[in-house]
Design an enzyme around this catalytic site. Sequence first.
Site, mmCIF file in Angstrom:
data_model
loop_
_atom_site.group_PDB
_atom_site.id
_atom_site.type_symbol
_atom_site.label_atom_id
_atom_site.label_comp_id
_atom_site.label_asym_id
_atom_site.label_seq_id
_atom_site.Cartn_x
_atom_site.Cartn_y
_atom_site.Cartn_z
ATOM 1 N N TRP A 180 73.718 -21.322 77.633
ATOM 2 C CA TRP A 180 72.859 -22.191 78.443
ATOM 3 C C TRP A 180 73.700 -22.769 79.570
ATOM 4 O O TRP A 180 74.854 -23.178 79.356
ATOM 5 C CB TRP A 180 72.268 -23.333 77.624
ATOM 6 C CG TRP A 180 71.527 -24.317 78.491
ATOM 7 C CD1 TRP A 180 70.282 -24.159 79.015
ATOM 8 C CD2 TRP A 180 72.025 -25.561 78.991
ATOM 9 N NE1 TRP A 180 69.961 -25.250 79.810
ATOM 10 C CE2 TRP A 180 71.018 -26.125 79.808
ATOM 11 C CE3 TRP A 180 73.222 -26.260 78.839
ATOM 12 C CZ2 TRP A 180 71.160 -27.349 80.457
ATOM 13 C CZ3 TRP A 180 73.377 -27.485 79.487
ATOM 14 C CH2 TRP A 180 72.359 -28.018 80.280
ATOM 15 N N GLU A 221 69.291 -19.055 77.115
ATOM 16 C CA GLU A 221 68.372 -20.181 76.939
ATOM 17 C C GLU A 221 67.820 -20.674 78.274
ATOM 18 O O GLU A 221 68.570 -21.038 79.180
ATOM 19 C CB GLU A 221 69.103 -21.323 76.225
ATOM 20 C CG GLU A 221 68.245 -22.542 75.991
ATOM 21 C CD GLU A 221 69.008 -23.634 75.258
ATOM 22 O OE1 GLU A 221 68.430 -24.723 75.068
ATOM 23 O OE2 GLU A 221 70.182 -23.413 74.885
ATOM 24 N N LYS A 223 65.268 -23.216 80.738
ATOM 25 C CA LYS A 223 64.926 -24.632 80.848
ATOM 26 C C LYS A 223 64.034 -24.832 82.054
ATOM 27 O O LYS A 223 64.160 -24.128 83.063
ATOM 28 C CB LYS A 223 66.190 -25.486 80.964
ATOM 29 C CG LYS A 223 65.927 -26.983 80.811
ATOM 30 C CD LYS A 223 67.216 -27.761 80.664
ATOM 31 C CE LYS A 223 66.919 -29.237 80.403
ATOM 32 N NZ LYS A 223 68.136 -30.026 80.171
ATOM 33 N N ASP A 254 63.771 -23.510 73.484
ATOM 34 C CA ASP A 254 64.065 -24.901 73.123
ATOM 35 C C ASP A 254 62.789 -25.716 73.249
ATOM 36 O O ASP A 254 62.107 -25.667 74.285
ATOM 37 C CB ASP A 254 65.162 -25.457 74.030
ATOM 38 C CG ASP A 254 65.621 -26.847 73.616
ATOM 39 O OD1 ASP A 254 64.783 -27.765 73.607
ATOM 40 O OD2 ASP A 254 66.821 -27.018 73.337
ATOM 41 N N HIS A 257 62.348 -27.746 76.486
ATOM 42 C CA HIS A 257 62.676 -27.128 77.773
ATOM 43 C C HIS A 257 61.478 -26.600 78.546
ATOM 44 O O HIS A 257 61.639 -25.802 79.468
ATOM 45 C CB HIS A 257 63.686 -25.997 77.561
ATOM 46 C CG HIS A 257 65.076 -26.490 77.326
ATOM 47 N ND1 HIS A 257 66.179 -25.667 77.406
ATOM 48 C CD2 HIS A 257 65.551 -27.722 77.038
ATOM 49 C CE1 HIS A 257 67.265 -26.366 77.164
ATOM 50 N NE2 HIS A 257 66.907 -27.616 76.926
ATOM 51 N N HIS A 281 65.733 -23.572 69.403
ATOM 52 C CA HIS A 281 66.381 -24.871 69.368
ATOM 53 C C HIS A 281 65.271 -25.890 69.118
ATOM 54 O O HIS A 281 64.502 -26.211 70.012
ATOM 55 C CB HIS A 281 67.116 -25.158 70.673
ATOM 56 C CG HIS A 281 68.499 -24.595 70.703
ATOM 57 N ND1 HIS A 281 69.385 -24.859 71.720
ATOM 58 C CD2 HIS A 281 69.162 -23.802 69.821
ATOM 59 C CE1 HIS A 281 70.532 -24.239 71.474
ATOM 60 N NE2 HIS A 281 70.412 -23.597 70.327
ATOM 61 N N ASP A 289 62.960 -33.394 78.442
ATOM 62 C CA ASP A 289 63.882 -32.848 77.450
ATOM 63 C C ASP A 289 64.798 -33.955 76.934
ATOM 64 O O ASP A 289 65.990 -33.993 77.243
ATOM 65 C CB ASP A 289 64.697 -31.714 78.082
ATOM 66 C CG ASP A 289 65.694 -31.106 77.109
ATOM 67 O OD1 ASP A 289 65.382 -31.066 75.908
ATOM 68 O OD2 ASP A 289 66.777 -30.687 77.560
ATOM 69 N N ASP A 291 65.485 -34.775 73.725
ATOM 70 C CA ASP A 291 66.222 -34.465 72.493
ATOM 71 C C ASP A 291 66.095 -35.543 71.428
ATOM 72 O O ASP A 291 67.078 -35.973 70.834
ATOM 73 C CB ASP A 291 67.701 -34.202 72.811
ATOM 74 C CG ASP A 291 67.890 -32.900 73.557
ATOM 75 O OD1 ASP A 291 67.594 -31.852 72.985
ATOM 76 O OD2 ASP A 291 68.323 -32.932 74.727
ATOM 77 N N ASP A 321 68.552 -29.047 67.648
ATOM 78 C CA ASP A 321 69.249 -29.494 68.867
ATOM 79 C C ASP A 321 68.673 -30.837 69.307
ATOM 80 O O ASP A 321 67.699 -30.892 70.053
ATOM 81 C CB ASP A 321 69.095 -28.444 69.973
ATOM 82 C CG ASP A 321 69.887 -28.803 71.226
ATOM 83 O OD1 ASP A 321 70.670 -29.768 71.169
ATOM 84 O OD2 ASP A 321 69.710 -28.131 72.252
#
Length: 414
Positions: A180, A221, A223, A254, A257, A281, A289, A291, A321
């Site tokens: 990424w 990955e 995004k 993800d 993302h 993820h 994003d 997390d 993640d």
Amino acid sequence: MSECFNRAKEIYAALGVDVESAISRLNEIPVSLHCWQGDDVAGFENAGTLDGGLAVTGNYPGRARNAEELRNDISEVLKLVPGKKRLNLHAIYAETNGKKVERNELETAHFANWLDFAKEKNLGLDFNPTCFAHPLATNGTLTHADEGIRKFWIEHAIACRKIAADFGKELKNTCVTNIWIPDGSKDTPYDRLAPRKRLMDSLDAILAEKIDPAYNLDAVECKLFGIGAESCTYGSHEFYMGYAVSRNILLCLDAGHFHPTEVISDKISSTLLYLNDILLHVSRGVRWDSDHVVCWDNELQAIASEIVRHGFEKRVHIGLDYFDASINRLAAWSIGARNMYKALLFALLEPAKLIGDAEKSGDLATRLMLLEELRSLPFGAVWKEYCDRNNVPCGMAVMDAIKTYERNVLAKRG
């Protein structure tokens, strides 16, 4: 076995669900725990603060300050999370004994302690080049117009693939290496093509050496955007989807993302029509994003159900993640990981034949009724039994263990 569990087995059996079979199947689905929850994505390089759109909020006491503390914390988390587990490392978690080692010079020896830890805990390892928090990542990495800077990051990723292959070979357990990069533009770029062409060429150079897939699998990955890359992210979903399909590698999806109205659960079946494997993820984005710690919400359940309903366990590599420093980090780790296993177990307890038959016959009311009734079945009794069989606590006993570790260990860290 408790009376509650035995009764739960009978209730599920009446719907055609074999609870023991579901538990056995769950025992074979690994989840990759991310090391960076324990130290706020700091690593051991001391290269500086995070960049590339990454941000850890909060300053809860007890952050792991070195590799030994981080491994001790991970060991504690492993006692609180049932099921088959892996550990996901970033390149910045190398241990160089105080010596300055550039990222493009990293070797497997710098992760020897992690390998020993994985053997001791019976864990597979996954790996990631770290293309952020570095002076040469300020204005791009694999897309950078400067050939020398691109070369540095290409060499870093090549080094990481070699390390990952050694992980896989040494552990006899395939490592997934995920690339990424944060590259993009804060304002609207005039030329989007040139940096994407450079990214394609850089990735081709990184992947030029073939590695036995028994040892390493490569993933890329995508995004939507990041802080400092709000107007254009060069590694977009379309770019990496095309790249993964054309190069026969894994695509990493993800959960944070994409646009807030998009969900990765809907992308799993689509991407696996064209790809052999994908990497997930699993995170929780709140408006962006961000997390957040994974909750057992509708999307997490949808992700787990998509994997289970279609028998994708061997083709979907599940990784976590998220990073939250506003609460006890071990609690964040454990709650999110346990929720992933809960969602998988819940999916495995679906009366698949009944629901599938109702859908095929056009009886959508019965389909809806079955899906809704599942919510009130005695899942908790099955989950407790699963935790008991894995020798981990259940319910608030998890927090009791975390609070004890906090008093005895975390509170003593400066």
